[in-house]
Scaffold this active site. Structure first.
Site, PDB file in Angstrom:
ATOM      1  N   LEU A 191     -37.174  10.574  33.564  1.00 16.06           N
ATOM      2  CA  LEU A 191     -37.675  11.592  34.484  1.00 16.06           C
ATOM      3  C   LEU A 191     -36.733  11.657  35.689  1.00 16.06           C
ATOM      4  CD1 LEU A 191     -40.181  13.473  35.109  1.00 16.06           C
ATOM      5  CD2 LEU A 191     -40.910  11.626  36.623  1.00 16.06           C
ATOM      6  N   TYR A 204     -48.125  16.956  35.618  1.00 18.17           N
ATOM      7  CA  TYR A 204     -48.669  16.500  36.888  1.00 18.17           C
ATOM      8  C   TYR A 204     -47.561  16.212  37.879  1.00 18.17           C
ATOM      9  CZ  TYR A 204     -47.423  11.581  36.014  1.00 18.17           C
ATOM     10  OH  TYR A 204     -46.739  10.411  35.795  1.00 18.17           O
ATOM     11  N   LYS A 256     -42.706  16.038  33.112  1.00 19.06           N
ATOM     12  CA  LYS A 256     -43.694  15.109  33.690  1.00 19.06           C
ATOM     13  C   LYS A 256     -45.078  15.405  33.112  1.00 19.06           C
ATOM     14  CE  LYS A 256     -44.684  12.792  38.067  1.00 19.06           C
ATOM     15  NZ  LYS A 256     -44.493  11.443  37.545  1.00 19.06           N
ATOM     16  N   GLU A 298     -35.903   3.533  32.410  1.00 19.66           N
ATOM     17  CA  GLU A 298     -36.650   3.666  33.667  1.00 19.66           C
ATOM     18  C   GLU A 298     -37.904   2.821  33.555  1.00 19.66           C
ATOM     19  OE1 GLU A 298     -38.279   7.626  34.322  1.00 19.66           O
ATOM     20  OE2 GLU A 298     -38.594   7.898  32.174  1.00 19.66           O
TER      21      GLU A 298
HETATM   22  N1  PDD Z   1     -44.595   8.336  38.572  1.00 16.80           N
HETATM   23  N2  PDD Z   1     -40.267   7.784  35.990  1.00 16.80           N
HETATM   24  C1  PDD Z   1     -41.545   7.848  35.568  1.00 16.80           C
HETATM   25  C2  PDD Z   1     -41.840   7.603  34.137  1.00 16.80           C
HETATM   26  C3  PDD Z   1     -42.571   8.143  36.501  1.00 16.80           C
HETATM   27  O1  PDD Z   1     -43.842   8.229  36.066  1.00 16.80           O
HETATM   28  C4  PDD Z   1     -42.248   8.342  37.861  1.00 16.80           C
HETATM   29  C5  PDD Z   1     -43.294   8.670  38.885  1.00 16.80           C
HETATM   30  C6  PDD Z   1     -40.903   8.256  38.248  1.00 16.80           C
HETATM   31  C7  PDD Z   1     -40.461   8.494  39.667  1.00 16.80           C
HETATM   32  O2  PDD Z   1     -40.597   9.841  40.034  1.00 16.80           O
HETATM   33  P1  PDD Z   1     -40.870  10.272  41.547  1.00 16.80           P
HETATM   34  O3  PDD Z   1     -39.810   9.643  42.355  1.00 16.80           O
HETATM   35  O4  PDD Z   1     -40.790  11.734  41.512  1.00 16.80           O
HETATM   36  O5  PDD Z   1     -42.250   9.757  41.907  1.00 16.80           O
HETATM   37  C8  PDD Z   1     -39.941   7.990  37.274  1.00 16.80           C
HETATM   38  C9  PDD Z   1     -45.686   8.665  39.464  1.00 16.80           C
HETATM   39  C10 PDD Z   1     -45.542   8.077  40.824  1.00 16.80           C
HETATM   40  C11 PDD Z   1     -46.991   8.313  38.786  1.00 16.80           C
HETATM   41  O6  PDD Z   1     -47.085   8.588  37.592  1.00 16.80           O
HETATM   42  O7  PDD Z   1     -47.908   7.812  39.432  1.00 16.80           O
END
Ligand code: PDD
Length: 286
Positions: free
Chosen positions: A206, A33, A148, A181
């Site tokens: 991620l 996703y 992801k 993270e």
């Molecule tokens: N999540 N690490 C994890 C485990 C995440 O699920 C996310 C983002 C990030 C940050 O990635 P980005 O900057 O590309 O949003 C880091 C999204 C927002 C979610 O699952 O809703």
């Protein structure tokens, strides 16, 4: 304006939008996703999000559900049909629908779902002015969190534990004591010397799109980023701490496991990164 959701080629009223019970995302979390921020009618950093989607799909040998250019159009169309000026757009690609079997199905088309939803920017500003609290939890996820995937149960449990503790995010901590993270965000600190520190993204986290863009925002503000691990103790003693994600951008962390970070108020560095973010990020008209 009714909410509209895209499901496998059709724009449906949100209450009627559903996928088959044998969708492999539902049965095996066999899917990936992306979440993009929508700000002032623009989809933010769409190119980077779709580049990462491409990588996630390739790592799992799932094919693109449609041509990339067509997917961009559908994303923007879902945002438009929902009248989202500020909020987010969510897209999910699974390996498709097939009788339950662990092995990859043959000749099955990937399934695509796209939703969009409004968010109140004033709420986000209020949250940034207050800052958020985090708790720490032991890392218990698989070692391919660089992909992801929709397999997010450890993240769900960690974030629920954070809520139970009166916090808004949980940081996964490695066996060596370093912060990996958040449950849905990347983790950062600002050292006493004013350096930004965040864990390298080669392995074990991620590679956040917001994180990548924040490197450019930091450079534009004359700030230096060090990619290295940091411990929970170092974060507690830091000048500032913050998280980044498409849904939070740069969000101050004011408390870790009940201990205040610095004076317990949002720091000036994270707020300046937050303020400059949209100027630097890619803006794709919805
Ligand atoms: N999540 N690490 C994890 C485990 C995440 O699920 C996310 C983002 C990030 C940050 O990635 P980005 O900057 O590309 O949003 C880091 C999204 C927002 C979610 O699952 O809703």
């Amino acid at each position: 304006m009714p909410r509209i959701t895209y499901v496998n080629g059709r724009y449906l009223r949100h209450p009627d939008a559903s996928v088959h019970v044998e969708d492999r995302g539902y049965q095996f979390a066999d899917g990936v996703y992306e979440v993009c921020e929508v700000k002032q009618g623009f989809v933010v950093d769409m190119t980077r999000h779709l580049d990462r989607l491409d990588r996630s799909l390739r790592e799992l040998s799932i094919s693109w559900p449609m041509h990339r250019k067509a997917l961009e159009l559908v994303i923007r169309e879902v945002v438009r049909r929902n009248g989202v000026r500020n909020g987010l757009v969510y897209l999910q690609v699974t390996r498709g629908v097939a009788p339950r079997d662990f092995l990859f199905p043959q000749a099955v088309a990937p399934a695509l779902v796209i939703t969009a939803r409004k968010a109140d920017p004033a709420q986000a500003t209020k949250r940034a002015e207050a800052g958020i609290k985090v708790i720490t939890v032991p890392e218990n996820r698989w070692d391919r969190v660089d992909i992801k995937t929709v397999g997010l149960l450890p993240n769900v449990l960690a974030k629920q534990a954070a809520k139970a503790a009166g916090a808004q995010e949980a940081w996964f901590v490695d066996v060596d004591g370093t912060v990996k993270e958040g449950g849905s965000s990347n983790a950062w600190i600002v050292t006493r010397d004013g350096y930004l520190v965040t864990r390298p993204a080669e392995h074990g986290i991620l590679r956040g799109i917001t994180r990548t863009t924040l490197f450019e925002v930091a450079a534009s503000l004359g700030l230096t980023v060090e990619e290295r691990g940091f411990t929970v103790a170092e974060a507690k003693a830091a000048r500032e701490a913050f998280i980044s994600s498409a849904t939070t951008i740069a969000m101050p962390v004011v408390e870790i496991d009940g201990a205040p970070v610095a004076n317990g108020h949002p720091g000036s560095v994270v707020l300046s990164l937050r303020a400059a973010f949209f100027d630097i990020a890619e803006k794709c008209q919805a």
